[in-house]
Design a protein around this motif. Structure first.
Motif, PDB file in Angstrom:
ATOM      1  N   THR A  29       9.088  -6.581   2.368  1.00  0.00           N
ATOM      2  CA  THR A  29       8.043  -5.937   1.522  1.00  0.00           C
ATOM      3  C   THR A  29       6.731  -5.615   2.273  1.00  0.00           C
ATOM      4  OG1 THR A  29       7.226  -8.189   0.556  1.00  0.00           O
ATOM      5  CG2 THR A  29       8.871  -6.832  -0.674  1.00  0.00           C
ATOM      6  N   HIS A  30       6.673  -5.814   3.639  1.00  0.00           N
ATOM      7  CA  HIS A  30       5.364  -5.635   4.330  1.00  0.00           C
ATOM      8  C   HIS A  30       5.779  -4.672   5.618  1.00  0.00           C
ATOM      9  CE1 HIS A  30       3.851  -9.013   1.723  1.00  0.00           C
ATOM     10  NE2 HIS A  30       2.801  -8.486   2.329  1.00  0.00           N
TER      11      HIS A  30
ATOM     12  N   TYR B   4       9.089  -2.671   5.458  1.00  0.00           N
ATOM     13  CA  TYR B   4       8.933  -1.874   4.316  1.00  0.00           C
ATOM     14  C   TYR B   4       8.788  -0.174   4.586  1.00  0.00           C
ATOM     15  CZ  TYR B   4       7.403  -0.051  -0.014  1.00  0.00           C
ATOM     16  OH  TYR B   4       6.984   0.755  -1.399  1.00  0.00           O
TER      17      TYR B   4
ATOM     18  N   VAL C 251      11.755 -12.197   1.891  1.00  0.00           N
ATOM     19  CA  VAL C 251      11.153 -11.011   1.144  1.00  0.00           C
ATOM     20  C   VAL C 251       9.675 -10.457   1.668  1.00  0.00           C
ATOM     21  CG1 VAL C 251       9.781 -10.832  -1.151  1.00  0.00           C
ATOM     22  CG2 VAL C 251      11.933 -12.328  -0.783  1.00  0.00           C
ATOM     23  N   TYR C 252       9.021 -11.237   2.162  1.00  0.00           N
ATOM     24  CA  TYR C 252       7.748 -11.049   2.847  1.00  0.00           C
ATOM     25  C   TYR C 252       8.060  -9.749   3.988  1.00  0.00           C
ATOM     26  CZ  TYR C 252       3.658 -10.602   6.027  1.00  0.00           C
ATOM     27  OH  TYR C 252       2.437 -10.303   6.686  1.00  0.00           O
TER      28      TYR C 252
END
Length: 350
Positions: free
Chosen positions: A116-117, A132, A112-113
């Motif tokens: 989303t970054h 991201y 997820v990190y």
């Protein structure tokens, strides 16, 4: 009378000898075993060479055994079937190997990190960062290219099928065929020349224009084939009721072929989603999040993969990020293909 009945009950001798159903599997197993022996004895270290030797032995063994048992005519039929299976395996095995390699190496940092970054100030040699900004850039660039290319492609196909006659239609068909085969770098250079004329800086929409150029011929060809599949009887019935031609196309032809048209558009989107050369020339890449495709450099998934892999010398972090981004791109294309198949089945004529 009794002798005639006995003769009728005898098994027919019109059918020749047949190989058992398990014979192809046995021949394949024997070919693999012999190929492994030959490869080991010859000191061949590549499994590709072993596989090619096994394929050749399988074809030769199938023909020799079938010719001896069933005759040459049936042997030719079996060798044709075997060639189809060998060609299928030659196409599937590299694909499976590619997917397996991408999944096994891409899952190391895919979380997820990572999704989303952005990279931000993280050096390529250090762990951390994400994709991201690349996902956002790809979605915007491909989305704008679809908004531009899909309507133009569909309208061009409608003109060629429903209205196209004479030299203009021939010229349009010729240029569509030419555009289908142009390299992606040529489309990027064309937009780049316009940017240099107007002294413009790299920005996301420029990449969308190049992707739209690559997308349009694919949409034209797929839509054209779908429109040709619509029965002429439907057009004639609508025209016989006094419906204008443009309304017939809008209300009869397009709804009948909408499933195939949508499938073609989805497949063309999957095709341009992995283009790197135009994005490298026109979008330039950006380590930070830029949600405005009309100003400033942007990032995209294919360009991110290229840059991370190019900077991965001695840096395992960049190497892992490149594989994780590749896995994300493959998943994106796979989802588009599944959506295309689902829409095709949903909208298929019944």
């Amino acid at each position: 009378m009794s002798n005639a009945l006995v003769a009728d009950k005898r098994p027919s001798t019109l059918r020749g000898a047949r190989l058992p159903k398990w014979s192809p599997w046995a021949i394949a197993a024997g070919s693999i075993a012999v190929a492994c022996g030959i490869g080991a004895a010859a000191g061949l270290t590549s499994h590709v060479q072993w596989g090619l030797i096994a394929a050749i032995l399988f074809l030769l063994g199938t023909y020799a055994i079938a010719a001896r048992v069933e005759g040459r005519r049936q042997a030719k039929d079996r060798i044709a079937t075997s060639l189809v299976w060998v060609a299928f395996l030659l196409a599937v095995i590299p694909l499976v190997s590619l997917v397996w390699t991408t999944v096994s190496r891409g899952v190391k940092v895919l979380d997820v990190y990572f999704l989303t970054h952005s990279m931000g100030v993280v050096p390529d040699s250090q762990p951390g960062g994400g994709i991201y900004h690349a996902i956002l850039g790809s979605l915007e660039q491909v989305g704008l290219a679809t908004v531009i290319g899909a309507p133009i492609g569909v309208l061009t196909a409608i003109y060629l099928v429903e209205y196209g006659r004479g030299r203009l239609a021939q010229a349009v068909t010729f240029f569509v065929d030419v555009m289908t085969g142009i390299p992606s770098i040529v489309a990027g250079l064309f937009i780049l020349s316009l940017m240099l004329i107007f002294k413009m800086e790299p920005f996301g929409f420029a990449g969308s224009l190049a992707l739209a150029i690559l997308m349009m011929p694919v949409v034209v060809r797929s839509t054209e084939e779908m429109l040709k599949l619509v029965p002429n009887e439907l057009r004639e019935a609508s025209l016989a009721l006094g419906v204008p031609k443009w309304r017939t196309i809008l209300k009869v032809v397009l709804p009948t072929s909408i499933g195939g048209i949508t499938t073609g558009i989805m497949l063309s989107i999957a095709r341009i989603a992995g283009e790197t050369a135009p994005v490298l020339l026109l979008v330039f890449g950006n380590r930070f999040i830029n949600a405005n495709p009309f100003e400033g450099a942007q990032q995209s998934l294919p360009l991110y993969i290229y840059q991370q892999y190019a900077n991965s010398a001695g840096a395992n972090a960049a190497y892992d990020r490149a594989w994780a981004a590749s896995l994300t791109l493959i998943a994106f294309v796979m989802i588009l293909n599944l959506l295309a198949r689902g829409i095709a089945r949903w909208k298929a004529p019944r």
